[in-house]
Design an enzyme around this catalytic site. Structure first.
Site, PDB file in Angstrom:
ATOM      1  N   ASP A  33       7.495  -9.396  22.580  1.00 35.31           N
ATOM      2  CA  ASP A  33       7.440  -7.947  21.908  1.00 35.31           C
ATOM      3  C   ASP A  33       6.105  -7.649  21.587  1.00 35.31           C
ATOM      4  O   ASP A  33       5.318  -8.361  21.018  1.00 35.31           O
ATOM      5  CB  ASP A  33       8.216  -7.863  20.907  1.00 35.31           C
ATOM      6  CG  ASP A  33       9.906  -7.650  21.328  1.00 35.31           C
ATOM      7  OD1 ASP A  33      10.266  -8.023  22.358  1.00 35.31           O
ATOM      8  OD2 ASP A  33      10.896  -7.621  20.522  1.00 35.31           O
ATOM      9  N   ASP A  34       5.807  -6.271  21.583  1.00 36.21           N
ATOM     10  CA  ASP A  34       4.716  -5.439  21.012  1.00 36.21           C
ATOM     11  C   ASP A  34       3.588  -5.517  21.737  1.00 36.21           C
ATOM     12  O   ASP A  34       2.357  -4.584  21.031  1.00 36.21           O
ATOM     13  CB  ASP A  34       4.484  -6.095  19.506  1.00 36.21           C
ATOM     14  CG  ASP A  34       5.857  -5.939  18.476  1.00 36.21           C
ATOM     15  OD1 ASP A  34       6.630  -5.307  18.891  1.00 36.21           O
ATOM     16  OD2 ASP A  34       5.716  -6.294  17.418  1.00 36.21           O
ATOM     17  N   HIS A  84       9.415  -0.274  24.424  1.00 36.12           N
ATOM     18  CA  HIS A  84       9.652  -0.698  22.950  1.00 36.12           C
ATOM     19  C   HIS A  84       9.122   0.570  22.410  1.00 36.12           C
ATOM     20  O   HIS A  84       8.730   0.205  21.147  1.00 36.12           O
ATOM     21  CB  HIS A  84       8.850  -2.213  22.630  1.00 36.12           C
ATOM     22  CG  HIS A  84       9.227  -2.657  21.381  1.00 36.12           C
ATOM     23  ND1 HIS A  84      10.514  -2.966  21.185  1.00 36.12           N
ATOM     24  CD2 HIS A  84       8.293  -3.341  20.533  1.00 36.12           C
ATOM     25  CE1 HIS A  84      10.519  -3.717  20.089  1.00 36.12           C
ATOM     26  NE2 HIS A  84       9.197  -3.928  19.647  1.00 36.12           N
ATOM     27  N   HIS A  88       6.045   2.095  18.057  1.00 34.26           N
ATOM     28  CA  HIS A  88       6.692   1.079  17.542  1.00 34.26           C
ATOM     29  C   HIS A  88       7.567   1.596  16.237  1.00 34.26           C
ATOM     30  O   HIS A  88       7.492   1.159  15.205  1.00 34.26           O
ATOM     31  CB  HIS A  88       5.949   0.147  16.890  1.00 34.26           C
ATOM     32  CG  HIS A  88       6.632  -1.141  16.945  1.00 34.26           C
ATOM     33  ND1 HIS A  88       6.906  -1.805  15.528  1.00 34.26           N
ATOM     34  CD2 HIS A  88       6.927  -2.441  17.696  1.00 34.26           C
ATOM     35  CE1 HIS A  88       7.503  -2.944  15.840  1.00 34.26           C
ATOM     36  NE2 HIS A  88       7.485  -3.327  16.797  1.00 34.26           N
ATOM     37  N   HIS A 172       6.585 -12.774  19.895  1.00 33.62           N
ATOM     38  CA  HIS A 172       5.677 -11.411  19.898  1.00 33.62           C
ATOM     39  C   HIS A 172       4.265 -12.059  20.452  1.00 33.62           C
ATOM     40  O   HIS A 172       3.659 -12.980  19.841  1.00 33.62           O
ATOM     41  CB  HIS A 172       5.370 -11.152  18.373  1.00 33.62           C
ATOM     42  CG  HIS A 172       6.931 -10.619  17.849  1.00 33.62           C
ATOM     43  ND1 HIS A 172       7.915 -11.423  17.426  1.00 33.62           N
ATOM     44  CD2 HIS A 172       7.359  -9.213  17.830  1.00 33.62           C
ATOM     45  CE1 HIS A 172       9.035 -10.806  17.190  1.00 33.62           C
ATOM     46  NE2 HIS A 172       8.557  -9.481  17.290  1.00 33.62           N
TER      47      HIS A 172
HETATM   48 ZN   LIG Z   1       8.504  -4.725  18.006  1.00 32.85          ZN
END
Ligand SMILES: [Zn+2]
Length: 204
Positions: A33-34, A84, A88, A172
């Protein structure tokens, strides 16, 4: 425990969201993620290549805007991407209209039928709206590699302790996770292979 493996009641809030796939098989699904960011994502891609593993990257739209070449590389190297949000956003902290608009903005750069809510938080109307056009992918194991309270060893321990058949596992590709993921990702992959897990791509 409540964080690393989301409890049944929390899962029941979001009917139709996905936490595990193929529970009867010894398979896991790695997700990141991210990203994408230049400091972390290429490193993750190299590790995955080394083990011939494909994974799913839930990208932040604003990072895709800044680093389109890394986003393209994720796809060229055989991985999946998911939405996503663009900034954020946490669904509980903003109005639904703002939240959905932000996701739509990310859609312009991330072509995917997969969505993961930042922090796993969404209001129910947001979820029901998104469920119509997305597969909402949550997780079965949070490694907590983003947490300053965790050591790299504890992040690896979380993988060992909570992974089970069909787990969707979250790491992440972010700066906060750097020190922990650099230790725990290769260790986790080696351990999962030793345990006989196969790595699958969501949807396989
Ligand atoms: Zn995230």
């Amino acid at each position: 425990m409540l964080i690393e493996r989301p409890p049944f009641l929390y899962r029941a809030f979001f009917p139709g969201a996905h936490w595990r796939f193929h529970k009867e098989e010894k398979v896991v699904y790695l997700t990141f993620d991210d990203g994408p960011i230049p400091e972390m994502t290429p490193w993750v891609l190299d590790v995955l290549d080394q083990y011939h593993i494909r994974a799913t990257f839930f990208c932040v739209g604003d990072n895709v805007r800044k680093y389109p070449h890394i986003y393209r590389e994720i796809m060229e190297r055989g991985h999946l991407t998911g939405n996503h949000t663009f900034h954020h956003l946490q669904g509980l902290k903003v109005r639904s209209k703002t939240y959905l608009k932000d996701i739509q903005e990310a859609e312009e750069r991330i072509e995917s039928k997969l969505f993961r809510p930042p922090h796993g938080h969404m209001r129910l109307p947001q979820f029901f709206n998104l469920r119509k056009r997305y597969d909402v992918i949550m997780w079965d194991v949070v490694t907590r590699d983003y947490s300053c309270l965790m050591t790299p060893e504890q992040v690896f321990d979380n993988v060992k302790k909570y992974t089970r058949n069909g787990s969707v596992i979250v790491f992440h590709d972010s700066l906060k996770a750097e020190e922990k993921i650099k230790y725990a990702l290769p260790k986790s992959i080696e351990w999962l292979l030793e345990q006989g897990y196969q790595f699958r791509l969501i949807g396989e």
